[in-house]
Design a protein around this motif. Structure first.
Motif, mmCIF file in Angstrom:
data_model
loop_
_atom_site.group_PDB
_atom_site.id
_atom_site.type_symbol
_atom_site.label_atom_id
_atom_site.label_comp_id
_atom_site.label_asym_id
_atom_site.label_seq_id
_atom_site.Cartn_x
_atom_site.Cartn_y
_atom_site.Cartn_z
ATOM 1 N N ARG A 206 0.818 -1.239 0.000
ATOM 2 C CA ARG A 206 0.000 0.000 0.000
ATOM 3 C C ARG A 206 0.838 1.270 0.000
ATOM 4 O O ARG A 206 0.284 2.351 -0.182
ATOM 5 N N LYS B 72 -2.870 1.248 12.039
ATOM 6 C CA LYS B 72 -2.711 0.661 10.712
ATOM 7 C C LYS B 72 -4.029 0.084 10.208
ATOM 8 O O LYS B 72 -4.316 0.125 9.008
ATOM 9 N N PHE B 73 -4.796 -0.481 11.126
ATOM 10 C CA PHE B 73 -6.082 -1.082 10.783
ATOM 11 C C PHE B 73 -7.090 -0.719 11.863
ATOM 12 O O PHE B 73 -6.731 -0.569 13.023
ATOM 13 N N VAL C 15 -9.080 3.178 2.544
ATOM 14 C CA VAL C 15 -7.726 3.320 3.066
ATOM 15 C C VAL C 15 -7.410 4.810 3.088
ATOM 16 O O VAL C 15 -7.612 5.507 2.085
ATOM 17 N N GLY D 123 -0.534 4.557 5.456
ATOM 18 C CA GLY D 123 -1.973 4.339 5.295
ATOM 19 C C GLY D 123 -2.618 3.676 6.501
ATOM 20 O O GLY D 123 -1.972 2.967 7.276
ATOM 21 N N THR D 124 -3.916 3.930 6.646
ATOM 22 C CA THR D 124 -4.761 3.284 7.647
ATOM 23 C C THR D 124 -5.934 2.651 6.921
ATOM 24 O O THR D 124 -6.658 3.339 6.196
ATOM 25 N N ARG D 125 -6.106 1.337 7.116
ATOM 26 C CA ARG D 125 -7.255 0.657 6.501
ATOM 27 C C ARG D 125 -8.403 0.663 7.487
ATOM 28 O O ARG D 125 -8.300 0.092 8.585
#
Lengths: 115, 112
Positions: free
Chosen positions: A43, B9-10, B88, B106-108
């Protein structure tokens, strides 16, 4: 408003061959920047290459080069000697010349390099 | 020099919950941006900031809020999470005299 269009949702190429990804854009600006970003499965957004619109010479970074046609508003990316690690989503992006301007992205091309 | 860091992150949220996505940079850049990337799509700008105390809307600001009290931090707040906010989220920075933007990992986010 600026728009960026990538007409190839998916492409594939054999390892060691050459592939070209297409990008067109629309703007009324005369000075601007164009970019190709790579996004692997991790990503992370990775800058591949950039082009200043006022420069006539096409940018080159090792195996990556662009074909910048300002009058046609076209900005294609050529990858030579494709490697398995080139497998990723590739995004074309536009940025106005103004300091701090945002990026406008195309919808991306998923490139798969086959062994 | 960590560059641009994002936490978490998630994350999985239930509809109607709220949360804050954190973004911190150590490059002393004036400009900071929040983008979202929906599945199979390019990134779209949510909000941006040209310096501490100054923020402005991007293309898709509805459902989000931001603040910029320091140069280093640019948190993104989601109020009343909706499934349409499943995406995301990327934070990025830039300098006024430079044309490159530097992205965080990124952060999902999933809203169910």
């Amino acid at each position: 408003a600026q728009t960026v269009t990538q007409s190839q949702p998916e492409m594939s190429v054999q390892e060691a061959e050459t592939v070209t990804l297409s990008c067109t854009y629309d703007t009324s600006e005369s000075n601007y920047y164009l970019f190709w970003y790579k996004q692997p499965p991790s990503r992370q957004m990775i800058l591949v290459i950039r082009q200043e619109a006022y420069k006539q010479q096409n940018a080159t970074e090792n195996r990556f080069s662009v074909n910048f046609q300002k009058a046609a508003k076209s900005f294609s990316l050529k990858i030579s000697d494709s490697q398995l690690g080139d497998t990723a989503m590739y995004f074309c992006a536009f940025r106005r010349e103004t300091s701090g301007s945002r990026l406008t992205f195309g919808e991306g091309t998923q490139l798969t390099v086959n062994p | 020099n960590a560059g641009v860091t994002q936490t978490p992150k998630f994350r999985i949220l239930k509809i109607g919950q709220s949360m804050t996505l954190q973004c911190t940079q150590d490059m002393n850049h004036n400009y900071m941006y929040w983008y979202r990337q929906d599945p199979g799509m390019g990134l779209k700008l949510i909000y941006y900031s040209v310096g501490a105390g100054i923020t402005d809307k991007g293309e898709v600001p509805n459902g989000y809020n931001v603040s910029r009290s320091t140069t280093e931090d640019f948190p993104l707040r989601l109020e009343l999470a909706a499934p349409s906010q499943t995406s995301v989220y990327f934070c990025a920075t830039g300098q006024g005299t430079s044309y490159e933007q530097y992205f965080g990992p990124g952060t999902r986010l999933t809203v169910t």
